[in-house]
Design an enzyme around this catalytic site. Structure first.
Site, PDB file in Angstrom:
ATOM      1  N   GLU A 136      -4.009  -4.152  -5.291  1.00  0.00           N
ATOM      2  CA  GLU A 136      -5.463  -4.129  -5.446  1.00  0.00           C
ATOM      3  C   GLU A 136      -5.980  -2.703  -5.613  1.00  0.00           C
ATOM      4  O   GLU A 136      -6.892  -2.280  -4.905  1.00  0.00           O
ATOM      5  CB  GLU A 136      -6.139  -4.790  -4.234  1.00  0.00           C
ATOM      6  CG  GLU A 136      -5.660  -4.251  -2.897  1.00  0.00           C
ATOM      7  CD  GLU A 136      -6.570  -4.641  -1.750  1.00  0.00           C
ATOM      8  OE1 GLU A 136      -7.759  -4.269  -1.767  1.00  0.00           O
ATOM      9  OE2 GLU A 136      -6.087  -5.299  -0.827  1.00  0.00           O
ATOM     10  N   HIS A 190       0.874  -1.169   0.000  1.00  0.00           N
ATOM     11  CA  HIS A 190       0.000   0.000   0.000  1.00  0.00           C
ATOM     12  C   HIS A 190       0.916   1.225   0.000  1.00  0.00           C
ATOM     13  O   HIS A 190       1.919   1.244   0.719  1.00  0.00           O
ATOM     14  CB  HIS A 190      -0.900   0.048   1.236  1.00  0.00           C
ATOM     15  CG  HIS A 190      -1.678  -1.210   1.477  1.00  0.00           C
ATOM     16  ND1 HIS A 190      -2.471  -1.797   0.526  1.00  0.00           N
ATOM     17  CD2 HIS A 190      -1.787  -1.997   2.590  1.00  0.00           C
ATOM     18  CE1 HIS A 190      -3.033  -2.877   1.036  1.00  0.00           C
ATOM     19  NE2 HIS A 190      -2.636  -3.021   2.282  1.00  0.00           N
TER      20      HIS A 190
END
Length: 483
Positions: free
Chosen positions: A419, A381
């Site tokens: 993602e 992330h």
């Protein structure tokens, strides 16, 4: 955290330290850089020698050494180029430590790259490994008197790969005393490989193959078992000199029940690096700066303050949904510090922090429920807290650097995953530019995401470590990216 995509919006509002002027290199300087140090596989360039550099090409070692070297042409005007690598006190910043072994060799030199004559190049229809080697640019590395050491040849390889970052391979010819024993030792490191044999035993197969991808994987790194870009440092950023075999494979279950109904079997993970230590460092030639990542220290007040400021920026909060007080963020970071499947870190250019990353093991993460994760797959992330560090000329450095770290830190890592939301066109474009593809779409409770994936072989084949000079990253042709 609600979003796994990178936050790289083009806002002009910064929140942390930055140099007074931080703009992309000019078109003229990039054009000059490309003409001087980059090789593009075109027939026109195969017939031309690269133009001489207007000033020395500067290389620096990563942390904790930071040693500076200049690559200069010592030949007289009109003579074939002869490059030497010298220590450069003028470009040293004085904060590093001396390398444990000397990497420069005063009697070592290399020439300019060249290509075989047109009538000696194999036909285009021959794509054998021998034919590809013959089509590669070649260079001669020479020495007088004492034979260079493997670390000294590593520095030459560093210079060649940096000067010609678009060359997937270079055919290197060695000239000097005791070259045969040196070649045997080089082969054992994986830094150089034998020239492939042709189908006809009489065809030429001179030279030794320097592969860009094996160099960036750390072959022949001169400072211990770990590649030079991922140092093993203590909390004071001094090298940990004790070395042990690679961390063994051992299955270790983890459970988050009753907090979450999640039970996982996965490999035992190596302990995290010391908080505050440098975990990745790489010199970026087109920026003339080091890109560095440090393990976040949740007990460090400045680290906590910076994290709190960034997470309360509305631009960041729109993607991360982690606004809160200093105490709430202290607890958030402490929880991740105690979680063995997540490593938190800051990133900076020449010591100025601008981004925050979380790197996770996919099997223990919720990602592991959405695809068949391999034992050492990793994901990340990302957020850029200081938006003045934006633009492809900077993103190309840190995007590839974070991926590079994830592959090097654990050599058994085969896939990297992500993602991002399918609506995050900029994030997707950067992922595609660095080798990712859309494996499938995932409908998560809060968003539709693209399962992005890239494997080790593809990443190091591309070796996307250099900015190509474009002002805007190109979109992908992947049909799933348009849904």
């Amino acid at each position: 955290m609600a979003s796994a995509g990178a936050v790289i919006a083009e806002s002009t509002t910064g929140v942390y330290g930055i140099r007074p002027s931080d703009s992309a290199p000019s078109n003229s300087s990039i054009s000059s850089f490309n003409s001087q140090v980059c090789w593009q596989p075109t027939m026109a360039q195969q017939s031309q020698e690269s133009s001489p550099a207007a000033e020395p090409f500067i290389l620096k070692l990563p942390h904790p050494y930071l040693t500076a070297y200049s690559v200069t042409n010592a030949a007289a005007h009109g003579q074939p180029k002869t490059y030497h690598i010298h220590l450069s006190a003028a470009h040293a910043n004085g904060n590093g430590i001396p390398p444990p072994t000397p990497l420069h060799h005063d009697g070592l030199s290399f020439g300019d790259i060249a290509f075989l004559a047109a009538d000696s190049i194999p036909p285009k229809g021959d794509n054998s490994s021998w034919a590809r080697a013959r089509r590669s640019p070649y260079v001669t590395v020479s020495w007088i008197e004492d034979r260079p050491s493997i670390p000294q040849l590593w520095l030459v390889a560093y210079a060649l790969v940096s000067l010609h970052p678009f060359a997937e391979s270079l055919r290197v010819l060695f000239s000097g005393n005791d070259a045969s024993s040196l070649i045997s030792e080089l082969y054992s490191t994986g830094l150089f490989h034998p020239h492939p044999q042709g189908s006809n035993a009489s065809v030429a197969h001179d030279g030794h193959m320097l592969l860009r991808g094996t160099f960036w994987q750390g072959a022949a790194s001169p400072f211990g078992a770990r590649p030079v870009w991922v140092p093993n440092l203590d909390a004071s950023n001094k090298p940990i000199t004790s070395e042990y075999p690679p961390y063994p494979f051992q299955v270790a279950p983890s459970t988050q029940f009753p907090a979450l109904p999640r039970h996982t079997m996965h490999p035992a993970r190596r302990p995290k690096p010391a908080p505050g230590s440098v975990i990745y460092s790489r010199w970026i030639p087109h920026l003339q700066e080091h890109f560095t990542m440090i393990a976040l220290d949740h007990t460090n007040d400045e680290h906590l303050r910076l994290f709190n400021v960034w997470q309360n920026d509305p631009r960041v909060a729109a993607g991360w949904n982690e606004t809160g007080t200093v105490e709430q963020h202290r607890e958030y970071l402490h929880r991740l510090h105690e979680d063995p499947h997540v490593l938190t870190m800051f990133a900076g250019f020449d010591g100025v922090l601008f981004a925050y990353f979380e790197v996770y093991w996919a099997m223990e993460d919720h990602m592991g429920a959405h695809y068949l994760a391999s034992p050492y797959d990793r994901g990340r992330h990302s957020l850029v807290g200081d938006t003045r560090f934006r633009g492809p000329y900077r993103v190309s450095a840190w995007w590839s650097g974070l991926m590079h770290y994830m592959f090097l830190d654990e050599p058994r890592t085969w896939n990297l995953v992500g993602e991002p939301a399918v609506t995050s066109s900029t994030v997707l474009a950067y992922d595609f530019a660095h080798g990712f593809h859309v494996e499938k779409l995932m409908d998560l409770p809060h968003k539709r995401s693209a399962l992005m994936m890239v494997n080790r072989e593809k990443f190091f084949t591309l070796s996307p470590f250099v900015w190509d000079g474009e002002k805007k990253v190109r979109p992908s042709l992947d049909a799933l990216a348009k849904l």
